[in-house]
Design an enzyme around this catalytic site. Structure first.
Site, PDB file in Angstrom:
ATOM      1  N   CYS A 202       4.234  -4.700  -3.955  1.00 30.94           N
ATOM      2  CA  CYS A 202       4.343  -4.293  -2.433  1.00 30.94           C
ATOM      3  C   CYS A 202       3.101  -4.655  -1.602  1.00 30.94           C
ATOM      4  CB  CYS A 202       4.456  -2.626  -2.267  1.00 30.94           C
ATOM      5  SG  CYS A 202       3.610  -1.725  -3.597  1.00 30.94           S
TER       6      CYS A 202
ATOM      7  N   HIS B 274       1.610   1.395   3.016  1.00 30.83           N
ATOM      8  CA  HIS B 274       0.326   0.782   2.603  1.00 30.83           C
ATOM      9  C   HIS B 274      -0.322   0.352   3.790  1.00 30.83           C
ATOM     10  CE1 HIS B 274       1.556   1.430  -1.671  1.00 30.83           C
ATOM     11  NE2 HIS B 274       1.802   0.310  -1.785  1.00 30.83           N
TER      12      HIS B 274
HETATM   13  C1  11C Z   1       1.310   0.748  -6.098  1.00 30.77           C
HETATM   14  N1  11C Z   1       1.606  -1.607  -5.738  1.00 30.77           N
HETATM   15  O1  11C Z   1       1.084   1.106  -4.882  1.00 30.77           O
HETATM   16  C2  11C Z   1       1.735  -0.449  -6.943  1.00 30.77           C
HETATM   17  C3  11C Z   1       3.466  -0.159  -6.795  1.00 30.77           C
HETATM   18  O2  11C Z   1       4.228  -4.125  -9.451  1.00 30.77           O
HETATM   19  O3  11C Z   1       5.759  -3.374  -8.328  1.00 30.77           O
HETATM   20  C4  11C Z   1       4.161  -1.494  -7.203  1.00 30.77           C
HETATM   21  C5  11C Z   1       4.262  -1.833  -8.591  1.00 30.77           C
HETATM   22  C6  11C Z   1       4.700  -3.329  -8.808  1.00 30.77           C
HETATM   23  O4  11C Z   1       0.750   1.673  -7.090  1.00 30.77           O
END
Ligand code: 11C
Ligand code: A2P
Length: 359
Positions: free
Chosen positions: A128, A254
């Site tokens: 993400c 995010h």
């Molecule tokens: C998080 N980006 O916010 C991570 C979640 O490789 O799809 C997604 C983890 C991934 O913790």
């Protein structure tokens, strides 16, 4: 033609949103199978006006399935994605397992949809924090070049799953009632790691496990996936990428503070704003006079990526700051997965090539 679709991980936070986005997509959907672990077999889940019964995912689940949309973790995708391809289905996978494989396109449609033409049956959806980042970086790289990118992330609890969200809410409630919240931390920062800390009223500069040189796995994902998507090569030196990933007590959405150096003194903030604003599904929210800027609460539930606070580095001409926000469960996961599938349908690419290395 209608396409039979299996959603793998249908009971998860992302899987439920995949069903929801699929229902709203332009894909002509035939039969839908909801697959998860044995724990959830028999559970009911709704899709449009149907009630689906969740079945345990096994290697035999993919007979007569055309498309698999997967978000059930890396170890599940490792075995089940090739099994699905062998059964003749095309897999769009949201786990990290296949992303850096040379036979697997890693796709954000607004940036590199053309890479889909080379697929061998498995297509990967990026992390993400990478997806929303490349939406803003790619047009700058194409039009002006990019020497260096430095990212600081502000990542929501939902990136770590539903249990992490529940944990933060419980901690916040405990703190407001004057109770001890430290003992409530069991999941964050990383479920399997040795120590756990509260995220409520706190910041945790650790997302995923620590690896070489003191960087976390999340930070390496951002570096390598960004280069693969924009440059086609995770080791490409054309753009220097580095950063710090931080978990913040936000539920969904995010944020990313992104410093970019184009190396071209003549580029203006307006040119950067126009280049990024011309990308499909990017919305510029950038007006200090009216206090207009992207915020997680405003991005929640939206498919777009929001960019604001675009301004020059006052002492380094050609370098700029950006603030990028997106719903990590939608563009960061479920929507990007369904969007890829929708484009596969439009491009008539929902078929496994005879020479596939996975078949
Ligand atoms: C998080 N980006 O916010 C991570 C979640 O490789 O799809 C997604 C983890 C991934 O913790
Ligand atoms: P289940 O609900 O049965 O555990 P989240 O990241 O929100 O926890 O969701 C993970 C998703 O992946 C859930 O749908 C979960 O199903 C599914 N899943 C986890 N492990 C497996 C497995 N071994 N086989 C199939 N699905 C799995």
């Amino acid at each position: 033609t209608a396409y039979n679709v299996a959603v793998l991980g249908a009971t998860g936070a992302v899987g439920r949103r995949i069903l929801d986005q699929l229902a709203q997509s332009t894909i002509p959907v035939g039969e839908v199978k909801a697959l998860a672990s044995a724990r959830s077999a028999g559970q009911k889940i709704s899709f449009k006006n149907q009630e689906l019964t969740v079945a345990e995912a096994t290697e035999d689940s993919f007979t007569d399935v055309d498309l698999v949309l997967a978000s059930a973790g890396g170890s599940t995708s490792k075995t089940l994605a090739p099994a699905a391809v062998k059964a003749g289905a095309v897999v769009v996978d949201n786990s990290s397992y296949w992303r850096m494989n040379d036979q697997v396109p890693l796709v954000v449609p607004e940036v590199n949809a053309a890479a889909l033409k080379e697929h061998q049956g498995i297509i990967a959806n990026p992390n993400c924090s990478t997806t929303q980042l490349v939406m803003a970086l790619d047009p700058v790289y194409r039009q002006f070049g990019l020497n260096q990118v430095i990212i600081s992330t502000y990542q929501a609890a939902s990136g770590a799953g539903k249990a992490a969200m529940d944990e933060v809410l419980a901690e916040a409630q405990a703190r407001l009632l004057g109770d001890n919240m430290a003992e409530l931390a069991h999941v964050l920062p990383v479920k399997g790691d040795k120590k756990h800390f509260p995220l409520a009223f706190n910041l945790l500069p650790q997302i995923d496990v620590f690896e070489e040189e003191g960087y976390t796995h999340e930070e390496y994902k951002m570096i390598h996936e960004t280069k693969k998507i924009i440059l086609g090569d995770k080791n490409a030196k054309d753009i220097k990428v580095t950063g710090t990933a931080v978990r913040v007590p936000v539920m969904i959405g995010h944020g990313e503070s992104v410093y970019i150096d184009t190396g071209d003194e003549n580029v203006t903030p307006d040119q950067i704003r126009q280049a990024i604003g011309a990308v499909d599904n990017v919305i510029i929210e950038d007006d200090p006079a009216t206090q207009t800027y992207p915020q997680p609460l405003l991005a929640e539930g939206k498919r777009e990526t929001f960019v604001g606070r675009i301004r020059p580095d006052l002492e380094n001409p050609g370098a700029f700051h950006l603030w990028v926000v997106s719903d990590n469960l939608l563009k960061g996961a479920a929507w990007n997965t369904v969007e890829i599938a929708q484009i596969l349908v439009e491009m008539d690419l929902v078929r496994v090539p005879a020479e596939s290395s996975f078949a």
